[in-house]
Motif scaffolding. Structure first.
Motif, PDB file in Angstrom:
ATOM      1  N   GLY A   6     -50.533 -12.746  18.999  1.00  0.00           N
ATOM      2  CA  GLY A   6     -50.372 -12.461  17.579  1.00  0.00           C
ATOM      3  C   GLY A   6     -50.089 -13.706  16.765  1.00  0.00           C
ATOM      4  O   GLY A   6     -50.699 -13.941  15.708  1.00  0.00           O
ATOM      5  N   ASP A   7     -49.160 -14.549  17.262  1.00  0.00           N
ATOM      6  CA  ASP A   7     -48.786 -15.760  16.527  1.00  0.00           C
ATOM      7  C   ASP A   7     -49.904 -16.803  16.524  1.00  0.00           C
ATOM      8  O   ASP A   7     -50.086 -17.517  15.537  1.00  0.00           O
ATOM      9  N   GLY A   8     -50.626 -16.889  17.635  1.00  0.00           N
ATOM     10  CA  GLY A   8     -51.615 -17.952  17.762  1.00  0.00           C
ATOM     11  C   GLY A   8     -53.006 -17.594  17.287  1.00  0.00           C
ATOM     12  O   GLY A   8     -53.801 -18.482  16.951  1.00  0.00           O
ATOM     13  N   TRP A   9     -53.310 -16.284  17.267  1.00  0.00           N
ATOM     14  CA  TRP A   9     -54.665 -15.873  16.887  1.00  0.00           C
ATOM     15  C   TRP A   9     -54.672 -14.858  15.741  1.00  0.00           C
ATOM     16  O   TRP A   9     -55.205 -15.125  14.666  1.00  0.00           O
ATOM     17  N   ALA A  10     -54.067 -13.688  15.933  1.00  0.00           N
ATOM     18  CA  ALA A  10     -54.221 -12.597  14.971  1.00  0.00           C
ATOM     19  C   ALA A  10     -53.642 -12.923  13.604  1.00  0.00           C
ATOM     20  O   ALA A  10     -54.238 -12.586  12.573  1.00  0.00           O
ATOM     21  N   TYR A  11     -52.474 -13.573  13.563  1.00  0.00           N
ATOM     22  CA  TYR A  11     -51.814 -13.859  12.292  1.00  0.00           C
ATOM     23  C   TYR A  11     -51.686 -15.357  12.031  1.00  0.00           C
ATOM     24  O   TYR A  11     -50.901 -15.778  11.182  1.00  0.00           O
ATOM     25  N   ALA A  12     -52.441 -16.157  12.779  1.00  0.00           N
ATOM     26  CA  ALA A  12     -52.255 -17.612  12.688  1.00  0.00           C
ATOM     27  C   ALA A  12     -52.777 -18.199  11.385  1.00  0.00           C
ATOM     28  O   ALA A  12     -52.243 -19.188  10.888  1.00  0.00           O
ATOM     29  N   ARG A  13     -53.812 -17.620  10.808  1.00  0.00           N
ATOM     30  CA  ARG A  13     -54.404 -18.183   9.594  1.00  0.00           C
ATOM     31  C   ARG A  13     -55.085 -17.082   8.788  1.00  0.00           C
ATOM     32  O   ARG A  13     -55.122 -15.919   9.211  1.00  0.00           O
ATOM     33  N   ASN A  22     -57.200  -3.695  11.469  1.00  0.00           N
ATOM     34  CA  ASN A  22     -58.369  -4.447  11.015  1.00  0.00           C
ATOM     35  C   ASN A  22     -58.090  -5.106   9.663  1.00  0.00           C
ATOM     36  O   ASN A  22     -57.238  -4.660   8.888  1.00  0.00           O
ATOM     37  N   ILE A  23     -58.827  -6.165   9.380  1.00  0.00           N
ATOM     38  CA  ILE A  23     -58.632  -6.935   8.152  1.00  0.00           C
ATOM     39  C   ILE A  23     -59.654  -6.485   7.106  1.00  0.00           C
ATOM     40  O   ILE A  23     -60.854  -6.455   7.393  1.00  0.00           O
ATOM     41  N   PRO A  24     -59.211  -6.137   5.916  1.00  0.00           N
ATOM     42  CA  PRO A  24     -60.178  -5.734   4.876  1.00  0.00           C
ATOM     43  C   PRO A  24     -60.982  -6.925   4.372  1.00  0.00           C
ATOM     44  O   PRO A  24     -60.566  -8.081   4.508  1.00  0.00           O
ATOM     45  N   ASP A  25     -62.141  -6.649   3.796  1.00  0.00           N
ATOM     46  CA  ASP A  25     -62.959  -7.713   3.207  1.00  0.00           C
ATOM     47  C   ASP A  25     -62.159  -8.416   2.114  1.00  0.00           C
ATOM     48  O   ASP A  25     -61.595  -7.769   1.222  1.00  0.00           O
ATOM     49  N   GLY A  26     -62.107  -9.731   2.190  1.00  0.00           N
ATOM     50  CA  GLY A  26     -61.335 -10.487   1.224  1.00  0.00           C
ATOM     51  C   GLY A  26     -59.949 -10.865   1.699  1.00  0.00           C
ATOM     52  O   GLY A  26     -59.250 -11.634   1.031  1.00  0.00           O
ATOM     53  N   GLY A  27     -59.521 -10.345   2.868  1.00  0.00           N
ATOM     54  CA  GLY A  27     -58.227 -10.732   3.412  1.00  0.00           C
ATOM     55  C   GLY A  27     -57.191  -9.641   3.317  1.00  0.00           C
ATOM     56  O   GLY A  27     -57.257  -8.756   2.465  1.00  0.00           O
ATOM     57  N   GLY A  28     -56.212  -9.713   4.217  1.00  0.00           N
ATOM     58  CA  GLY A  28     -55.150  -8.725   4.259  1.00  0.00           C
ATOM     59  C   GLY A  28     -53.932  -9.147   3.459  1.00  0.00           C
ATOM     60  O   GLY A  28     -53.844 -10.271   2.943  1.00  0.00           O
ATOM     61  N   THR A  45     -62.433  -8.718   9.398  1.00  0.00           N
ATOM     62  CA  THR A  45     -62.171  -8.451  10.812  1.00  0.00           C
ATOM     63  C   THR A  45     -63.159  -9.192  11.703  1.00  0.00           C
ATOM     64  O   THR A  45     -62.795  -9.714  12.761  1.00  0.00           O
ATOM     65  N   GLU A  46     -64.410  -9.246  11.262  1.00  0.00           N
ATOM     66  CA  GLU A  46     -65.435  -9.933  12.057  1.00  0.00           C
ATOM     67  C   GLU A  46     -65.095 -11.404  12.243  1.00  0.00           C
ATOM     68  O   GLU A  46     -65.312 -11.967  13.323  1.00  0.00           O
ATOM     69  N   GLN A  47     -64.550 -12.028  11.201  1.00  0.00           N
ATOM     70  CA  GLN A  47     -64.182 -13.442  11.305  1.00  0.00           C
ATOM     71  C   GLN A  47     -63.046 -13.626  12.310  1.00  0.00           C
ATOM     72  O   GLN A  47     -63.062 -14.576  13.097  1.00  0.00           O
ATOM     73  N   ARG A  48     -62.077 -12.725  12.290  1.00  0.00           N
ATOM     74  CA  ARG A  48     -60.977 -12.824  13.254  1.00  0.00           C
ATOM     75  C   ARG A  48     -61.470 -12.585  14.676  1.00  0.00           C
ATOM     76  O   ARG A  48     -61.083 -13.299  15.614  1.00  0.00           O
ATOM     77  N   ASN A  49     -62.333 -11.587  14.835  1.00  0.00           N
ATOM     78  CA  ASN A  49     -62.858 -11.300  16.172  1.00  0.00           C
ATOM     79  C   ASN A  49     -63.623 -12.487  16.737  1.00  0.00           C
ATOM     80  O   ASN A  49     -63.543 -12.787  17.930  1.00  0.00           O
ATOM     81  N   ALA A  50     -64.365 -13.163  15.875  1.00  0.00           N
ATOM     82  CA  ALA A  50     -65.158 -14.311  16.328  1.00  0.00           C
ATOM     83  C   ALA A  50     -64.275 -15.466  16.774  1.00  0.00           C
ATOM     84  O   ALA A  50     -64.718 -16.331  17.547  1.00  0.00           O
TER      85      ALA A  50
END
Length: 331
Positions: free
Chosen positions: A279-286, A147-153, A291-296
């Motif tokens: 992973g390349d196109g979604w999870a780590y793409a930008r 999961n991604i912490p608030d403020g970015g990983g 985490t909620e923003q990535r899930n959306a």
């Protein structure tokens, strides 16, 4: 098959030969009409006289004997060195005392001139397969993303700031364990159709059997809405897929379950490759702020993957193009 620039096709040769044999034309007159040499006209007339219409077919230009062809024993040694040691033409040539060009010609003829066609683990040629229609086989698996912490990983904000963000998020969510901040894991359950490569994915909180069964049921309904009836499912040997509940759910859905051979992830290679693309196109793409923003962002990326992303295994076409009679699949 006739040469692309051939003047005479088998049907035209037959017409030419019949003019000479049956209608009494001279070879010179028939050759002039069909714009070939008299010698060529005489050749086809002679062949028609002895063999009939069957003699008008193309013949191979391969010689009856090839005295300089590489001996079979040398071919076997070249192939063995390629499979067992993954050596190139120059190294194999040095070991066997034959020209590198000969080695390369043998490798091309045996279709092992590219190392990408050889399994790294076994040295055997890759055996690729593809089921002939959508739904004949679907692959299922689970991949995990932290999961991604608030403020970015840390990947985007750096290790120090990432650790601080992680600690703050863990404190907010109450997941600090003996001073070790924990922000959890996203279990992405993935399903991909073997023939079309159309993909379905869900983000879940675990990888238990009940969760996997729920994903299978929803994925089956999702595929059914697109005209795909699931017949078989291929999974690895994870505990969820070895459970009695999973076997019972497959039986209820009328799906035959198959499992990969232990320690052979290549058998489920299509979905393993999809995980890398995921992973390349979604999870780590930008950069994602949470985490909620990535899930959306996952549904939008899945639509792009299925409807617009060019797939190399499909001739540069998106997966949805392999589903026929599907209205609006280019939208």
């Amino acid at each position: 098959m006739s040469h692309a620039n051939a003047v005479l096709t088998p049907r035209t040769r037959l017409r030419l030969a019949r003019l000479i044999i049956h209608d009494g034309w001279t070879c010179a007159a028939a050759a002039k009409m069909f714009m070939v040499s008299p010698r060529t006209a005489a050749k086809w007339a002679s062949r028609y006289r002895t063999e009939g219409p069957a003699g008008m077919a193309d013949r191979t230009s391969r010689p009856r004997t090839s005295p300089t062809r590489t001996p079979p024993v040398v071919v076997r040694r070249i192939v063995a060195l390629r499979w067992r040691h993954r050596l190139g033409p120059v190294q194999i040539a040095g070991r066997l005392g034959v020209p590198a060009s000969t080695v390369h010609a043998v490798l091309v003829r045996c279709r092992i001139n590219r190392l990408s066609r050889i399994d790294r683990a076994t040295g055997e040629p890759l055996r690729r397969y593809e089921h002939d229609h959508p739904g004949s086989l679907i692959h299922v698996d689970v991949t995990k993303f932290g999961n991604i912490p608030d403020g970015g990983g840390w990947r985007y904000v750096g290790q120090q700031q990432g650790d601080r963000n992680k600690a703050t998020t863990a404190l907010r969510t109450g997941r600090t364990d003996r001073g070790n901040p924990r922000i959890g894991t996203a279990f992405v359950h993935t399903v991909i159709d073997d023939h079309s490569r159309v993909a379905y994915a869900e983000i879940c909180a675990d990888e238990k059997a009940a969760t996997a069964i729920g994903v299978l049921r929803r994925a089956g309904a999702w595929f059914a809405d697109r005209g795909i009836t699931v017949e078989r499912v291929l999974s690895d040997n994870g505990s969820a897929y070895r459970s009695h509940a999973w076997a019972q759910a497959c039986a209820e859905l009328g799906i035959k379950h198959k499992r990969t051979r232990p320690y052979r992830p290549q058998t489920n290679g299509k979905i393993e490759r999809f995980h890398r693309t995921l992973g390349d196109g979604w999870a780590y793409a930008r950069f994602y702020d949470s985490t909620e923003q990535r899930n959306a962002a996952l549904p939008g990326w899945l639509h792009f993957y299925n409807h617009h992303r060019a797939h190399s295994a499909l001739g540069g076409q998106p997966p949805i193009t392999r589903l026929t009679n599907l209205p609006g699949h280019h939208s």
